[in-house]
Design a protein around this motif. Structure first.
Motif, mmCIF file in Angstrom:
data_model
loop_
_atom_site.group_PDB
_atom_site.id
_atom_site.type_symbol
_atom_site.label_atom_id
_atom_site.label_comp_id
_atom_site.label_asym_id
_atom_site.label_seq_id
_atom_site.Cartn_x
_atom_site.Cartn_y
_atom_site.Cartn_z
ATOM 1 N N LEU A 292 0.831 -1.192 0.000
ATOM 2 C CA LEU A 292 0.000 0.000 0.000
ATOM 3 C C LEU A 292 0.872 1.251 0.000
ATOM 4 N N ASN A 293 0.550 2.188 -0.887
ATOM 5 C CA ASN A 293 1.283 3.430 -1.125
ATOM 6 C C ASN A 293 2.544 3.206 -1.961
ATOM 7 N N MET A 294 2.633 2.049 -2.624
ATOM 8 C CA MET A 294 3.769 1.792 -3.509
ATOM 9 C C MET A 294 3.339 1.496 -4.937
ATOM 10 N N ALA A 295 2.033 1.424 -5.185
ATOM 11 C CA ALA A 295 1.556 1.054 -6.523
ATOM 12 C C ALA A 295 1.974 2.074 -7.565
ATOM 13 N N ALA A 296 1.894 3.374 -7.216
ATOM 14 C CA ALA A 296 2.258 4.404 -8.181
ATOM 15 C C ALA A 296 3.755 4.392 -8.471
ATOM 16 N N LEU A 297 4.552 3.955 -7.510
ATOM 17 C CA LEU A 297 6.004 3.984 -7.661
ATOM 18 C C LEU A 297 6.526 2.770 -8.425
ATOM 19 N N ILE A 298 6.062 1.578 -8.050
ATOM 20 C CA ILE A 298 6.603 0.354 -8.652
ATOM 21 C C ILE A 298 5.646 -0.290 -9.632
ATOM 22 N N GLY A 299 4.398 0.223 -9.701
ATOM 23 C CA GLY A 299 3.421 -0.341 -10.615
ATOM 24 C C GLY A 299 2.948 -1.712 -10.166
ATOM 25 N N GLY A 300 2.261 -2.376 -11.060
ATOM 26 C CA GLY A 300 1.783 -3.712 -10.729
ATOM 27 C C GLY A 300 0.303 -3.733 -10.449
ATOM 28 N N GLU A 301 -0.329 -4.844 -10.788
ATOM 29 C CA GLU A 301 -1.748 -5.040 -10.546
ATOM 30 C C GLU A 301 -1.943 -5.867 -9.285
ATOM 31 N N TYR A 302 -3.145 -5.780 -8.744
ATOM 32 C CA TYR A 302 -3.485 -6.570 -7.568
ATOM 33 C C TYR A 302 -3.992 -7.938 -8.016
ATOM 34 N N THR A 303 -3.409 -8.987 -7.461
ATOM 35 C CA THR A 303 -3.729 -10.354 -7.843
ATOM 36 C C THR A 303 -4.481 -11.048 -6.728
ATOM 37 N N LEU A 304 -5.622 -11.620 -7.077
ATOM 38 C CA LEU A 304 -6.440 -12.356 -6.107
ATOM 39 C C LEU A 304 -6.240 -13.850 -6.298
ATOM 40 N N ASP A 305 -6.159 -14.563 -5.180
ATOM 41 C CA ASP A 305 -6.032 -16.018 -5.207
ATOM 42 C C ASP A 305 -7.105 -16.607 -4.310
ATOM 43 N N THR A 306 -7.735 -17.677 -4.770
ATOM 44 C CA THR A 306 -8.797 -18.328 -4.001
ATOM 45 C C THR A 306 -8.332 -19.710 -3.548
ATOM 46 N N VAL A 307 -8.572 -20.015 -2.290
ATOM 47 C CA VAL A 307 -8.156 -21.272 -1.682
ATOM 48 C C VAL A 307 -9.385 -21.951 -1.097
ATOM 49 N N ALA A 308 -9.561 -23.229 -1.401
ATOM 50 C CA ALA A 308 -10.659 -23.996 -0.814
ATOM 51 C C ALA A 308 -10.305 -24.372 0.615
ATOM 52 N N LEU A 309 -11.314 -24.377 1.468
ATOM 53 C CA LEU A 309 -11.135 -24.711 2.881
ATOM 54 C C LEU A 309 -11.871 -26.002 3.197
ATOM 55 N N ALA A 310 -11.187 -26.911 3.855
ATOM 56 C CA ALA A 310 -11.805 -28.146 4.319
ATOM 57 C C ALA A 310 -12.198 -27.988 5.783
ATOM 58 N N PRO A 311 -13.106 -28.827 6.280
ATOM 59 C CA PRO A 311 -13.480 -28.739 7.693
ATOM 60 C C PRO A 311 -12.254 -28.856 8.601
ATOM 61 N N GLY A 312 -12.156 -27.944 9.564
ATOM 62 C CA GLY A 312 -11.031 -27.943 10.494
ATOM 63 C C GLY A 312 -9.831 -27.145 10.039
ATOM 64 N N ASP A 313 -9.847 -26.615 8.814
ATOM 65 C CA ASP A 313 -8.719 -25.816 8.336
ATOM 66 C C ASP A 313 -8.629 -24.502 9.102
ATOM 67 N N ARG A 314 -7.387 -24.068 9.333
ATOM 68 C CA ARG A 314 -7.150 -22.785 9.976
ATOM 69 C C ARG A 314 -6.115 -22.008 9.176
ATOM 70 N N LEU A 315 -6.285 -20.706 9.126
ATOM 71 C CA LEU A 315 -5.350 -19.827 8.441
ATOM 72 C C LEU A 315 -4.596 -19.003 9.482
ATOM 73 N N LEU A 316 -3.282 -18.994 9.391
ATOM 74 C CA LEU A 316 -2.464 -18.181 10.281
ATOM 75 C C LEU A 316 -1.884 -17.019 9.495
ATOM 76 N N PHE A 317 -2.294 -15.805 9.854
ATOM 77 C CA PHE A 317 -1.732 -14.585 9.287
ATOM 78 C C PHE A 317 -0.791 -13.982 10.338
ATOM 79 N N TYR A 318 0.312 -13.407 9.885
ATOM 80 C CA TYR A 318 1.296 -12.894 10.835
ATOM 81 C C TYR A 318 2.124 -11.801 10.167
#
Length: 397
Positions: A292-318
């Motif tokens: 964020l705040n670097m798109a104008a400087l370095i360019g580039g598009e925003y890429t979305l990725d979709t992940v399927a979740l199975a029962p009991g799956d957990r995502l750790l963000f850090y």
């Protein structure tokens, strides 16, 4: 609601050490008095008694410091009269002067402590603006949070997170602002508050990121900080749709999240096995997106990725404060290897264990702010019509 963690070490041992330290001036008085009685009078050990009220000034109240000074004065008279030591008047005057100075020092210290308490209350209020408590269950999605400021006394840093239950799914944001101090807090506040508003309106995460990019630009344009305009943040966006059991990710230069699959769930190559039968996947983006705040400087598009979740799956963000934690030999904390052994641990306990492990690994010397989220799709019914996002599958390491 989950409250950010601030403690760094176990409270009980620290409390015991502080309790013993509080009694050290009185203990010093007893030790000096005992030495004065046990040693020949030529040593005049009783002249060291002024050290006791001087030490008390660093931890006791004004009244307690004065009372200790009176006690040491009485002890000195008793010792010198009993052993017929010389210079009683001189030592008494010195002790009275030290006690008066110690009482004044205690008064100044208490005033500064009150000021510090007020400053900390302001810091807590500022932190509440940036890091509002996140509900542990939001739209059928379980969320647990962890936050540690690098400087415990500061209580606030440049890491941030937020979560909202929007018409498009449960949207989660976690990020890390470049730098530290008030300028970093300001950028973090602008992004987090902008996210809480825009997450309800923008139809996809790419447009949401562009809107927050503008928010950072506007904040930098109006900021009076010397480094205004240089503030940027890495961030990761997640849009969880419980009914479809999938999550869409947008990674803006941030460390890749980890997917912890249960013993019977999870698929895809690149996973790490665990004794409990689960697996861990690193969800790298299929293509890089600018911070964020670097798109104008370095360019580039925003890429979305979709992940399927199975029962009991957990995502750790850090944030990178987790993986850049070092031990005394300079080695980085091996998060993927460690987390692969924790697939059977519940989300609240997982973050508690991570907290303890980081402190143990670094021996309490954390050099950077730390924020972490564990997200789990608990399977509650989602009545929103989750339209396909057209995103590509995420790549696994």
């Amino acid at each position: 609601m989950t409250i950010p963690h601030r403690s760094r070490r176990s409270r009980a041992p620290g409390s015991r050490r502080r309790g013993l330290a509080q009694w050290s001036p009185l203990l010093l008085t007893v030790v000096i008095g005992a030495l004065a009685v046990a040693t020949p009078k030529d040593f005049a050990v009783s002249r060291l008694l002024p050290a006791a009220p001087a030490l008390a000034a660093s931890m006791w109240s004004v009244t307690a410091t004065v009372l200790l000074g009176v006690l040491t004065l009485a002890a000195m008279f008793a010792i010198q009269l009993a052993f017929d030591e010389p210079a009683t008047a001189f030592t008494a005057v010195a002790l009275a002067a030290v006690t008066a100075a110690a009482a004044y020092a205690a008064h100044v210290r208490l005033q500064r402590e009150r000021t510090l308490t007020q400053v900390r209350s302001v810091a807590d209020a500022a932190q509440a603006v940036v890091l509002r408590p996140v509900p542990r269950l939001l739209g059928g999605v379980g969320i647990e949070t962890l936050y540690l400021a690098a400087a415990e006394e500061a209580r606030i840093g440049g890491d941030f997170f937020a979560a909202v239950d929007s018409p498009h799914g449960v949207r989660v944001l976690l990020g890390d602002v470049r730098g530290k101090g008030l300028s970093a807090v300001g950028v973090a506040s602008a992004i987090a508050n902008g996210f809480r508003e825009a997450a309800y309106d923008e139809p996809d995460l790419a447009r949401l990121a562009r809107r927050l990019e503008k928010s950072v630009n506007r904040y930098n344009d109006t900021s009076t900080s010397p480094d205004a305009g240089e503030g940027f943040a890495t961030a990761i966006f997640a849009e969880v749709r419980p009914a479809r059991r999938e999550v869409t990710l947008l990674n803006c230069g941030h460390p890749s999240p980890l997917l912890l699959s249960g013993g019977s769930g999870g698929s895809g190559a690149g996973g790490s096995g665990s004794p409990g039968g689960g697996r861990t996947r690193v969800l790298d983006p299929s293509a890089p997106s600018p911070p964020l705040n670097m798109a104008a400087l370095i360019g580039g598009e925003y890429t979305l990725d979709t992940v399927a979740l199975a029962p009991g799956d957990r995502l750790l963000f850090y944030t990178d404060g987790v993986t850049e934690t070092r031990d005394r030999d300079g080695r980085f904390f091996p998060l993927p290897e460690w987390i692969a052994q924790q697939t059977a641990v519940s989300p609240p306990h997982l973050l508690a264990l991570l907290h303890q492990q980081l402190l143990s690994f670094s021996e309490g010397a954390l050099d950077d702010d730390i924020a972490a989220l564990v997200v789990r799709c608990d399977g509650a019914t989602d009545h929103r019509a989750a339209a396909p996002s057209g995103a590509s599958p995420a790549l696994d390491r």
